[in-house]
Design a protein around this motif. Sequence first.
Motif, PDB file in Angstrom:
ATOM      1  N   GLY A 154       9.926   5.674   1.382  1.00  0.00           N
ATOM      2  CA  GLY A 154      10.661   6.725   0.707  1.00  0.00           C
ATOM      3  C   GLY A 154      10.001   7.106  -0.604  1.00  0.00           C
ATOM      4  O   GLY A 154       9.187   6.355  -1.158  1.00  0.00           O
ATOM      5  N   LEU A 155      10.349   8.284  -1.101  1.00  0.00           N
ATOM      6  CA  LEU A 155       9.781   8.758  -2.363  1.00  0.00           C
ATOM      7  C   LEU A 155      10.252   7.873  -3.513  1.00  0.00           C
ATOM      8  O   LEU A 155      11.456   7.686  -3.695  1.00  0.00           O
ATOM      9  CB  LEU A 155      10.216  10.215  -2.601  1.00  0.00           C
ATOM     10  CG  LEU A 155       9.773  10.860  -3.918  1.00  0.00           C
ATOM     11  CD1 LEU A 155       8.264  11.022  -3.965  1.00  0.00           C
ATOM     12  CD2 LEU A 155      10.459  12.209  -4.097  1.00  0.00           C
ATOM     13  N   PRO A 156       9.333   7.307  -4.298  1.00  0.00           N
ATOM     14  CA  PRO A 156       9.772   6.487  -5.447  1.00  0.00           C
ATOM     15  C   PRO A 156      10.509   7.349  -6.459  1.00  0.00           C
ATOM     16  O   PRO A 156      10.166   8.516  -6.666  1.00  0.00           O
ATOM     17  CB  PRO A 156       8.456   5.933  -6.006  1.00  0.00           C
ATOM     18  CG  PRO A 156       7.402   6.858  -5.507  1.00  0.00           C
ATOM     19  CD  PRO A 156       7.871   7.369  -4.190  1.00  0.00           C
ATOM     20  N   ILE A 157      11.508   6.765  -7.103  1.00  0.00           N
ATOM     21  CA  ILE A 157      12.345   7.533  -8.028  1.00  0.00           C
ATOM     22  C   ILE A 157      11.551   8.093  -9.209  1.00  0.00           C
ATOM     23  O   ILE A 157      11.854   9.209  -9.661  1.00  0.00           O
ATOM     24  CB  ILE A 157      13.551   6.679  -8.484  1.00  0.00           C
ATOM     25  CG1 ILE A 157      14.534   7.523  -9.305  1.00  0.00           C
ATOM     26  CG2 ILE A 157      13.123   5.445  -9.247  1.00  0.00           C
ATOM     27  CD1 ILE A 157      15.833   6.811  -9.615  1.00  0.00           C
ATOM     28  N   PRO A 158      10.491   7.423  -9.726  1.00  0.00           N
ATOM     29  CA  PRO A 158       9.698   8.083 -10.778  1.00  0.00           C
ATOM     30  C   PRO A 158       9.007   9.341 -10.273  1.00  0.00           C
ATOM     31  O   PRO A 158       8.838  10.302 -11.034  1.00  0.00           O
ATOM     32  CB  PRO A 158       8.678   7.006 -11.176  1.00  0.00           C
ATOM     33  CG  PRO A 158       9.307   5.720 -10.787  1.00  0.00           C
ATOM     34  CD  PRO A 158      10.058   6.024  -9.538  1.00  0.00           C
ATOM     35  N   GLY A 159       8.609   9.356  -8.986  1.00  0.00           N
ATOM     36  CA  GLY A 159       7.986  10.547  -8.426  1.00  0.00           C
ATOM     37  C   GLY A 159       8.951  11.724  -8.369  1.00  0.00           C
ATOM     38  O   GLY A 159       8.576  12.864  -8.660  1.00  0.00           O
ATOM     39  N   LYS A 208       0.815  -1.213   0.000  1.00  0.00           N
ATOM     40  CA  LYS A 208       0.000   0.000   0.000  1.00  0.00           C
ATOM     41  C   LYS A 208       0.846   1.259   0.000  1.00  0.00           C
ATOM     42  O   LYS A 208       0.424   2.308  -0.478  1.00  0.00           O
ATOM     43  CB  LYS A 208      -0.930  -0.011   1.214  1.00  0.00           C
ATOM     44  CG  LYS A 208      -1.998   1.063   1.179  1.00  0.00           C
ATOM     45  CD  LYS A 208      -2.949   0.932   2.352  1.00  0.00           C
ATOM     46  CE  LYS A 208      -4.025   2.010   2.293  1.00  0.00           C
ATOM     47  NZ  LYS A 208      -4.962   1.914   3.439  1.00  0.00           N
ATOM     48  N   TYR A 209       2.068   1.160   0.556  1.00  0.00           N
ATOM     49  CA  TYR A 209       2.938   2.327   0.663  1.00  0.00           C
ATOM     50  C   TYR A 209       4.333   2.014   0.137  1.00  0.00           C
ATOM     51  O   TYR A 209       4.803   0.883   0.220  1.00  0.00           O
ATOM     52  CB  TYR A 209       3.041   2.796   2.117  1.00  0.00           C
ATOM     53  CG  TYR A 209       1.751   3.329   2.690  1.00  0.00           C
ATOM     54  CD1 TYR A 209       1.353   4.640   2.446  1.00  0.00           C
ATOM     55  CD2 TYR A 209       0.929   2.521   3.474  1.00  0.00           C
ATOM     56  CE1 TYR A 209       0.167   5.130   2.957  1.00  0.00           C
ATOM     57  CE2 TYR A 209      -0.259   3.012   3.998  1.00  0.00           C
ATOM     58  CZ  TYR A 209      -0.633   4.316   3.739  1.00  0.00           C
ATOM     59  OH  TYR A 209      -1.800   4.803   4.243  1.00  0.00           O
ATOM     60  N   PRO A 225       6.707   7.110   4.442  1.00  0.00           N
ATOM     61  CA  PRO A 225       5.836   6.334   3.534  1.00  0.00           C
ATOM     62  C   PRO A 225       5.110   7.227   2.536  1.00  0.00           C
ATOM     63  O   PRO A 225       4.633   8.310   2.877  1.00  0.00           O
ATOM     64  CB  PRO A 225       4.856   5.654   4.495  1.00  0.00           C
ATOM     65  CG  PRO A 225       4.821   6.538   5.694  1.00  0.00           C
ATOM     66  CD  PRO A 225       6.160   7.186   5.812  1.00  0.00           C
ATOM     67  N   PHE A 226       5.030   6.753   1.299  1.00  0.00           N
ATOM     68  CA  PHE A 226       4.281   7.423   0.234  1.00  0.00           C
ATOM     69  C   PHE A 226       3.275   6.425  -0.332  1.00  0.00           C
ATOM     70  O   PHE A 226       3.607   5.251  -0.525  1.00  0.00           O
ATOM     71  CB  PHE A 226       5.214   7.909  -0.875  1.00  0.00           C
ATOM     72  CG  PHE A 226       6.041   9.111  -0.525  1.00  0.00           C
ATOM     73  CD1 PHE A 226       5.650  10.378  -0.929  1.00  0.00           C
ATOM     74  CD2 PHE A 226       7.204   8.983   0.210  1.00  0.00           C
ATOM     75  CE1 PHE A 226       6.413  11.495  -0.612  1.00  0.00           C
ATOM     76  CE2 PHE A 226       7.970  10.089   0.538  1.00  0.00           C
ATOM     77  CZ  PHE A 226       7.572  11.353   0.131  1.00  0.00           C
ATOM     78  N   ASN A 227       2.087   6.903  -0.614  1.00  0.00           N
ATOM     79  CA  ASN A 227       1.044   6.032  -1.152  1.00  0.00           C
ATOM     80  C   ASN A 227       1.476   5.464  -2.494  1.00  0.00           C
ATOM     81  O   ASN A 227       1.979   6.185  -3.360  1.00  0.00           O
ATOM     82  CB  ASN A 227      -0.260   6.816  -1.315  1.00  0.00           C
ATOM     83  CG  ASN A 227      -1.471   5.900  -1.367  1.00  0.00           C
ATOM     84  OD1 ASN A 227      -1.476   4.909  -2.078  1.00  0.00           O
ATOM     85  ND2 ASN A 227      -2.489   6.225  -0.601  1.00  0.00           N
ATOM     86  N   SER A 228       1.282   4.158  -2.682  1.00  0.00           N
ATOM     87  CA  SER A 228       1.679   3.493  -3.930  1.00  0.00           C
ATOM     88  C   SER A 228       0.541   3.410  -4.943  1.00  0.00           C
ATOM     89  O   SER A 228       0.792   3.140  -6.122  1.00  0.00           O
ATOM     90  CB  SER A 228       2.187   2.081  -3.631  1.00  0.00           C
ATOM     91  OG  SER A 228       1.131   1.267  -3.146  1.00  0.00           O
ATOM     92  N   PHE A 229      -0.705   3.569  -4.478  1.00  0.00           N
ATOM     93  CA  PHE A 229      -1.898   3.464  -5.334  1.00  0.00           C
ATOM     94  C   PHE A 229      -2.001   2.099  -6.004  1.00  0.00           C
ATOM     95  O   PHE A 229      -2.662   1.948  -7.030  1.00  0.00           O
ATOM     96  CB  PHE A 229      -1.910   4.562  -6.407  1.00  0.00           C
ATOM     97  CG  PHE A 229      -1.922   5.959  -5.844  1.00  0.00           C
ATOM     98  CD1 PHE A 229      -3.071   6.475  -5.277  1.00  0.00           C
ATOM     99  CD2 PHE A 229      -0.776   6.744  -5.879  1.00  0.00           C
ATOM    100  CE1 PHE A 229      -3.090   7.763  -4.755  1.00  0.00           C
ATOM    101  CE2 PHE A 229      -0.781   8.021  -5.364  1.00  0.00           C
ATOM    102  CZ  PHE A 229      -1.935   8.532  -4.804  1.00  0.00           C
TER     103      PHE A 229
END
Length: 271
Positions: free
Chosen positions: A144-149, A140-141, A191-195
Amino acid sequence: MLPSAKKLKGKSRKSRQKKRGIYLLPNLLTTGNLFCGFYGMIAAINHSFRTAAIAILFACLFDILDGKVARLTGSNSRFGVEYDSLADLVAFGVAPAVLVYLWALKPFGRLGWVAAFLFVACGALRLARFNVQAGSVSKKYFVGLPIPGAALMVATTVLFFYRMGGSGPTKHFLLLAMAYLLGFLMVSSIPFNSFKEFDGFQRMPFRTLFIIILLFSVIAVQPSIMLFTFALVYVSSGPIGYVFRLLRNRRESVTEESPKQEIHALKKRKQ
């Protein structure tokens, strides 16, 4: 050899060929991701910064598609995972770093190229940690910030700058700070939402389709502004949500400790 054995051998050979054919599509999409990243670097070197930003956006689209296709067709493989990570490092690590350096960080000298290098290094660390933690953390999360973001934030910032009337390379301290901040967020534990809970192949309420159409309509009106806004909201959602959770946990711990303190005080009075 018996006819039945020949048939079984022929079927197994056909199934192996079919599997090889299925694995081709997600890897071609990953190659598209890699090509867009490389083309973005070439465009940035030629000072076509807007074109480089658009190439990174297309790389994000290919990155989404290759994962979806691999899961839909059941063609996940270790080779695909490693190839996808290498392509992501080029498209979302090196390409945005080259873009932001030539566009905004070069005038800062050493501070500028160090910021660009940290962006690449933190992106590589983020990808390595993601591969190691795959299957052991909640889907769900993202940790850390995903690299595409991070790459999307860089690309949409360039497009927003041109939409607001900017032209050519620029110099601003906020862009230098953004490069350092994005690198920190990628290696953080925020944590960042993964959608990933959203699956377009499952039944959804009718209002979900309406909301998606509405979002596409809003983006179509002002693509540069709206994409920058969405990227900024997503990057900000991690730290803001993290601070809110810390405050809520602290408030809950205080409310739990206050009755215990009152009971302890009453016991002292009785003594």
